[in-house]
Design a protein around this motif. Structure first.
Motif, PDB file in Angstrom:
ATOM      1  N   PHE A  57      -7.178 -72.312  -5.707  1.00 57.44           N
ATOM      2  CA  PHE A  57      -6.758 -73.832  -5.876  1.00 57.44           C
ATOM      3  C   PHE A  57      -5.320 -74.252  -5.609  1.00 57.44           C
ATOM      4  CE2 PHE A  57      -5.691 -73.146 -10.506  1.00 57.44           C
ATOM      5  CZ  PHE A  57      -4.630 -73.843 -10.509  1.00 57.44           C
ATOM      6  N   ASN A  58      -4.353 -73.334  -5.896  1.00 64.00           N
ATOM      7  CA  ASN A  58      -2.988 -73.735  -6.318  1.00 64.00           C
ATOM      8  C   ASN A  58      -1.989 -74.050  -5.112  1.00 64.00           C
ATOM      9  OD1 ASN A  58      -2.613 -71.224  -5.761  1.00 64.00           O
ATOM     10  ND2 ASN A  58      -1.188 -70.858  -7.434  1.00 64.00           N
ATOM     11  N   PHE A  59      -2.636 -73.412  -3.803  1.00 61.56           N
ATOM     12  CA  PHE A  59      -1.734 -73.867  -2.534  1.00 61.56           C
ATOM     13  C   PHE A  59      -2.471 -74.058  -1.580  1.00 61.56           C
ATOM     14  CE2 PHE A  59       1.810 -72.444  -5.313  1.00 61.56           C
ATOM     15  CZ  PHE A  59       2.851 -73.025  -4.583  1.00 61.56           C
ATOM     16  N   THR A  60      -2.428 -75.255  -0.927  1.00 62.79           N
ATOM     17  CA  THR A  60      -3.211 -75.417   0.372  1.00 62.79           C
ATOM     18  C   THR A  60      -2.752 -74.596   1.362  1.00 62.79           C
ATOM     19  OG1 THR A  60      -3.275 -77.731  -0.627  1.00 62.79           O
ATOM     20  CG2 THR A  60      -3.662 -77.444   1.766  1.00 62.79           C
ATOM     21  N   SER A  61      -1.347 -74.265   1.367  1.00 62.77           N
ATOM     22  CA  SER A  61      -0.934 -73.226   2.384  1.00 62.77           C
ATOM     23  C   SER A  61      -1.434 -72.125   2.375  1.00 62.77           C
ATOM     24  CB  SER A  61       0.544 -73.089   1.976  1.00 62.77           C
ATOM     25  OG  SER A  61       0.853 -72.722   0.943  1.00 62.77           O
ATOM     26  N   ILE A  62      -1.878 -71.553   1.184  1.00 65.67           N
ATOM     27  CA  ILE A  62      -2.540 -70.171   1.020  1.00 65.67           C
ATOM     28  C   ILE A  62      -3.802 -70.136   1.559  1.00 65.67           C
ATOM     29  CG2 ILE A  62      -3.034 -68.232  -0.695  1.00 65.67           C
ATOM     30  CD1 ILE A  62      -0.783 -69.031  -2.057  1.00 65.67           C
ATOM     31  N   ALA A  63      -4.571 -71.261   1.163  1.00 60.77           N
ATOM     32  CA  ALA A  63      -6.145 -71.424   1.759  1.00 60.77           C
ATOM     33  C   ALA A  63      -6.054 -71.617   3.222  1.00 60.77           C
ATOM     34  CB  ALA A  63      -6.519 -72.730   0.965  1.00 60.77           C
ATOM     35  N   GLY A 104      -4.655 -58.279  -1.977  1.00 65.15           N
ATOM     36  CA  GLY A 104      -4.675 -59.339  -2.812  1.00 65.15           C
ATOM     37  C   GLY A 104      -3.652 -59.814  -3.656  1.00 65.15           C
ATOM     38  N   GLU A 105      -3.277 -60.956  -3.835  1.00 64.55           N
ATOM     39  CA  GLU A 105      -2.381 -61.459  -4.702  1.00 64.55           C
ATOM     40  C   GLU A 105      -2.673 -61.970  -5.911  1.00 64.55           C
ATOM     41  OE1 GLU A 105       0.069 -64.970  -4.082  1.00 64.55           O
ATOM     42  OE2 GLU A 105       0.285 -64.522  -6.014  1.00 64.55           O
ATOM     43  N   THR A 106      -2.394 -61.668  -6.993  1.00 65.05           N
ATOM     44  CA  THR A 106      -3.333 -62.137  -8.179  1.00 65.05           C
ATOM     45  C   THR A 106      -2.183 -62.724  -9.384  1.00 65.05           C
ATOM     46  OG1 THR A 106      -3.284 -60.123  -9.196  1.00 65.05           O
ATOM     47  CG2 THR A 106      -4.791 -60.353  -8.054  1.00 65.05           C
ATOM     48  N   GLN A 154       1.519 -74.146 -12.576  1.00 70.56           N
ATOM     49  CA  GLN A 154       0.319 -73.563 -11.979  1.00 70.56           C
ATOM     50  C   GLN A 154       0.444 -72.932 -10.529  1.00 70.56           C
ATOM     51  OE1 GLN A 154      -3.420 -76.199 -12.902  1.00 70.56           O
ATOM     52  NE2 GLN A 154      -1.727 -77.330 -11.981  1.00 70.56           N
ATOM     53  N   LYS A 155       1.939 -72.304 -10.514  1.00 67.91           N
ATOM     54  CA  LYS A 155       2.215 -71.489  -9.238  1.00 67.91           C
ATOM     55  C   LYS A 155       2.077 -70.239  -9.763  1.00 67.91           C
ATOM     56  CE  LYS A 155       5.338 -74.951  -7.376  1.00 67.91           C
ATOM     57  NZ  LYS A 155       6.447 -75.237  -6.352  1.00 67.91           N
ATOM     58  N   CYS A 156       1.502 -69.147  -8.948  1.00 70.84           N
ATOM     59  CA  CYS A 156       1.647 -67.824  -9.269  1.00 70.84           C
ATOM     60  C   CYS A 156       3.011 -67.407  -9.703  1.00 70.84           C
ATOM     61  CB  CYS A 156       1.051 -66.861  -8.219  1.00 70.84           C
ATOM     62  SG  CYS A 156      -0.368 -67.467  -7.371  1.00 70.84           S
ATOM     63  N   SER A 157       3.948 -68.145  -9.271  1.00 70.18           N
ATOM     64  CA  SER A 157       5.239 -67.641  -9.101  1.00 70.18           C
ATOM     65  C   SER A 157       6.023 -68.054 -10.402  1.00 70.18           C
ATOM     66  CB  SER A 157       6.173 -68.010  -8.000  1.00 70.18           C
ATOM     67  OG  SER A 157       5.891 -69.389  -7.686  1.00 70.18           O
ATOM     68  N   ALA A 158       5.355 -69.218 -11.015  1.00 70.53           N
ATOM     69  CA  ALA A 158       6.152 -70.202 -12.248  1.00 70.53           C
ATOM     70  C   ALA A 158       6.803 -69.202 -13.259  1.00 70.53           C
ATOM     71  CB  ALA A 158       5.115 -71.020 -12.822  1.00 70.53           C
ATOM     72  N   PRO A 188      12.585 -68.727 -10.010  1.00 70.78           N
ATOM     73  CA  PRO A 188      11.772 -67.828  -9.213  1.00 70.78           C
ATOM     74  C   PRO A 188      10.559 -68.104  -8.235  1.00 70.78           C
ATOM     75  CG  PRO A 188      10.880 -67.828 -11.612  1.00 70.78           C
ATOM     76  CD  PRO A 188      12.276 -68.859 -11.387  1.00 70.78           C
ATOM     77  N   THR A 189      10.565 -69.543  -7.984  1.00 68.95           N
ATOM     78  CA  THR A 189       9.461 -70.556  -7.267  1.00 68.95           C
ATOM     79  C   THR A 189      10.242 -70.698  -5.978  1.00 68.95           C
ATOM     80  OG1 THR A 189       9.941 -72.289  -8.330  1.00 68.95           O
ATOM     81  CG2 THR A 189       8.271 -71.204  -9.261  1.00 68.95           C
ATOM     82  N   GLY A 190       9.259 -71.013  -5.355  1.00 66.97           N
ATOM     83  CA  GLY A 190       9.635 -71.760  -3.731  1.00 66.97           C
ATOM     84  C   GLY A 190       9.840 -70.808  -2.795  1.00 66.97           C
ATOM     85  N   ALA A 191       9.260 -69.665  -2.759  1.00 70.10           N
ATOM     86  CA  ALA A 191       9.422 -68.741  -1.637  1.00 70.10           C
ATOM     87  C   ALA A 191       9.156 -69.574  -0.260  1.00 70.10           C
ATOM     88  CB  ALA A 191       8.653 -67.676  -1.731  1.00 70.10           C
ATOM     89  N   VAL A 192      10.019 -69.281   0.741  1.00 70.86           N
ATOM     90  CA  VAL A 192       9.794 -69.993   1.896  1.00 70.86           C
ATOM     91  C   VAL A 192       9.557 -68.788   3.152  1.00 70.86           C
ATOM     92  CG1 VAL A 192      11.141 -71.142   3.810  1.00 70.86           C
ATOM     93  CG2 VAL A 192      11.453 -71.829   1.602  1.00 70.86           C
ATOM     94  N   PRO A 243       9.517 -63.353   2.049  1.00 69.80           N
ATOM     95  CA  PRO A 243       8.147 -62.837   2.152  1.00 69.80           C
ATOM     96  C   PRO A 243       7.599 -62.765   0.413  1.00 69.80           C
ATOM     97  CG  PRO A 243       9.438 -61.634   3.678  1.00 69.80           C
ATOM     98  CD  PRO A 243      10.418 -62.305   2.897  1.00 69.80           C
ATOM     99  N   PHE A 244       6.226 -63.415   0.474  1.00 74.36           N
ATOM    100  CA  PHE A 244       6.038 -63.417  -0.954  1.00 74.36           C
ATOM    101  C   PHE A 244       4.830 -62.307  -1.373  1.00 74.36           C
ATOM    102  CE2 PHE A 244       3.446 -65.500  -4.534  1.00 74.36           C
ATOM    103  CZ  PHE A 244       4.666 -65.543  -5.371  1.00 74.36           C
ATOM    104  N   GLY A 245       5.186 -61.695  -2.860  1.00 78.62           N
ATOM    105  CA  GLY A 245       3.957 -60.755  -2.988  1.00 78.62           C
ATOM    106  C   GLY A 245       4.535 -60.003  -3.983  1.00 78.62           C
TER     107      GLY A 245
HETATM  108  C1  SIN Z   1       2.633 -69.045  -5.034  1.00 76.60           C
HETATM  109  O1  SIN Z   1       2.058 -68.451  -4.454  1.00 76.60           O
HETATM  110  O2  SIN Z   1       1.984 -69.183  -6.356  1.00 76.60           O
HETATM  111  C2  SIN Z   1       3.998 -69.694  -5.150  1.00 76.60           C
HETATM  112  C3  SIN Z   1       4.954 -69.125  -4.072  1.00 76.60           C
HETATM  113  C4  SIN Z   1       6.272 -69.693  -4.638  1.00 76.60           C
HETATM  114  O3  SIN Z   1       6.426 -70.580  -5.287  1.00 76.60           O
HETATM  115  O4  SIN Z   1       7.176 -68.718  -4.262  1.00 76.60           O
END
Ligand code: SIN
Length: 542
Positions: A188-194, A291-293, A324-328, A487-491, A496-498
């Motif tokens: 639910f938390n990222f439209t971009s991931i969807a 998977g990213e969890t 509610q970001k995985c990265s929060a 630690p949030t806001g990867a571009v 690259p995120f994970g």
């Molecule tokens: C996420 O996937 O929850 C966030 C990516 C980020 O904020 O760096």
């Protein structure tokens, strides 16, 4: 494979600011008004056809849960089966398209999203997921545009990676799609991931059964329609909202299941892995599991840290999008000397945060996604209030009457293993542990060992030796590690995120490392003039 093809060089989509008086703000506000005034019906999209089952669920605004945005049709056994078949059928043609033709569909989707579709996806995300204009813009617009443009660029590099050829022969790698279909389950938390989880396998020639998050079918539907408008052929991505357990059971039981692209909770991901293991003898190939969890993301400050930078990183890192970001950031380790200097400023900054309906642009935070999340998060805060091991320093108030609102909350743990230092909460709750300044090395060990996760983390220090020590001690504690930044806001294309450990398979979204999971390479060796005698020269007579 077309080595001479050059795709446009990607650049990150500029972030629009939506400041008062700007045309972009006026346009977005108009779109918000329009979308909030309608209640739409969302069908399933299977093989390019709209399917209505009559079994429905509602998508509401988290910040005004009495307001329904959409009635969404729900898949049953027949539709899930049809989606699997549609994906298999579509694969026959899609996988054989020259890769650059598939790429052009995503490049067109990016262009549409950057222009005529931008307000629609941003408004859907603000209304349906309770993101502010800025959070929606960096997610539903910029990050998704970047995923589409950069993935095409990474695919080009992957396809160009070819083996050497000795004289008289030609060696090639053919990057085939997986033999079957891919299952995408989006959060639910990222439209971009969807928007990314179904399309990155599709770019590499795969076809997909996509189950969108239960609370975000609204924005998911607009992604599906955007892809249709961009020319995605019928059946390549089948949009199937429904019961997660039922869809997953049917998908994972199919011999044609070839891979899963998942973002969601650790227990769900682990249960998939177990089921795939139990079914392994049924599959045509060994499925790819990507998977990213979860995360228990940290900020660790050294005594030399800049206090103001640290305060800002904590506020943004812990509370943007309601945590509610995985990265929060959800746990912070701060030395006693620095804590004395920064505590008051931190608490007063958090007090000053405005929260409410995200269509009111003055708000920094909206509501958490649904009642289940609201209850879970508030139970951690209530327990802390009643515990002798923790204090509520700021926040803690909640009100679920109109929207699922929880004030940004900072807890102070008296023990480093207090429950909110260890468990993922996925809400606007940060726990601080204040450590004796002279215990820097021991604290780094604590950070490393306190949780099973390893998604994101940040170190704050101006003393370079402290940064180097943190790099070494926390080498496996985070897949995205930040120095003097939140630690949030990867571009996409930049960070690259994970993460690894319990946080996932670390197949970095928005990078070639992810795309490589969606291909099965075939090595081709061709001799121009094959030998005609089996005897080797050494066998000749003396
Ligand atoms: C996420 O996937 O929850 C966030 C990516 C980020 O904020 O760096």
């Amino acid at each position: 494979m077309s080595g001479d093809i050059q795709v446009p060089i990607p650049v990150n989509e500029p972030v629009r600011m939506y400041a008062p008086g700007t045309p972009e703000r006026t346009a977005l506000k108009a779109k918000l008004k329009e979308m909030a005034s309608q209640e739409i019906e969302i069908p399933l999209l299977i093989g390019g056809k709209e399917v209505r089952t009559g079994r429905t669920a509602k998508n509401v605004m988290p910040h005004k849960h009495g307001h329904t945005l959409a009635t969404c049709h729900w898949a049953g056994q027949t539709e899930i089966d049809a989606a699997i078949k549609a994906a298999q059928e579509a694969r026959k043609e899609w996988s054989l398209w020259p890769w650059e033709e598939r790429a052009s569909v995503l490049l067109r989707a990016a262009e549409l999203l950057a222009t005529t579709w931008r307000d629609t996806l941003n408004a859907a995300t603000m209304l349906g997921q309770s993101k502010t204009a800025h959070q929606a813009e960096i997610d539903a617009a910029c990050e998704l545009i970047d995923f589409y443009r950069f993935n095409v660029h990474f695919a080009e590099r992957l396809y160009q990676d070819q083996p050497l050829s000795a004289p008289g022969m030609w060696n090639r790698l053919e990057y085939r799609e997986l033999e079957g279909f891919v299952y995408a389950i989006t959060p639910f938390n990222f439209t971009s991931i969807a928007g990314n989880l179904p399309t990155s396998p599709a770019l590499m020639g795969n076809t997909v059964v996509w189950k969108p998050g239960r609370t975000t079918i609204f924005s998911g539907y607009y992604i599906a329609k955007l892809l249709e408008a961009a020319g995605m052929p019928p059946g390549v991505i089948n949009f199937v909202p429904g019961d997660s357990g039922q869809i997953t059971d049917m998908v994972l039981a199919s011999p044609e299941f070839a891979g899963v692209h998942f973002t969601g909770s650790t227990p769900v991901f682990q249960s998939f892995w177990r089921t795939i293991g139990e079914n392994i003898h049924k599959y045509r190939s060994y499925p790819r599991i990507v998977g990213e969890t979860g995360g228990k993301d940290f900020i660790v400050a050294h005594a030399s840290a800049d206090a103001d930078a640290l305060v800002t990183a904590i506020v943004r890192g812990a509370f943007e999008y309601q945590g509610q970001k995985c990265s929060a950031a959800s746990r912070a380790y701060i030395p006693d000397t620095l804590w004395t200097k920064m505590k008051d400023r931190l608490l007063s900054e958090v007090e000053s945060i405005q929260m409410g309906d995200t269509t009111d642009f003055r708000n920094f935070m909206g509501a958490v996604i649904d009642e289940k999340a609201f209850k879970k998060i508030t139970s951690y805060v209530d327990n802390a209030r009643n515990s002798s091991d923790a204090d509520v320093l700021v926040g803690g108030e909640s009100d679920g009457s109109e929207g699922y609102f929880i004030r940004p909350t900072i807890l102070q743990a008296k023990r480093p293993d207090y429950v909110t230092m260890c468990e993922e909460i996925f809400g606007p709750v940060l726990t601080v542990y204040v450590y004796p300044e002279n215990q820097w090395a021991e604290t780094l060990e604590l950070v490393d060992n306190t949780s099973p996760y390893a998604l994101t983390g940040a170190v704050f220090a101006t003393d370079r030796r402290a940064v180097t020590e943190a790099h070494a001690a926390l080498r496996h504690a985070a897949g995205n590690f930040y120095v003097n930044d939140k630690p949030t806001g990867a571009v996409v294309g930049q960070q690259p995120f994970g993460g690894s450990r319990a946080s996932g398979t670390n197949d970095k979204a928005g990078s070639g490392l992810n795309l490589v999971r969606w291909v099965s390479a075939r090595t081709l060796k061709e001799l121009f003039v094959p030998p005609t005698d089996y005897r080797y020269p050494y066998m000749g007579a003396e």
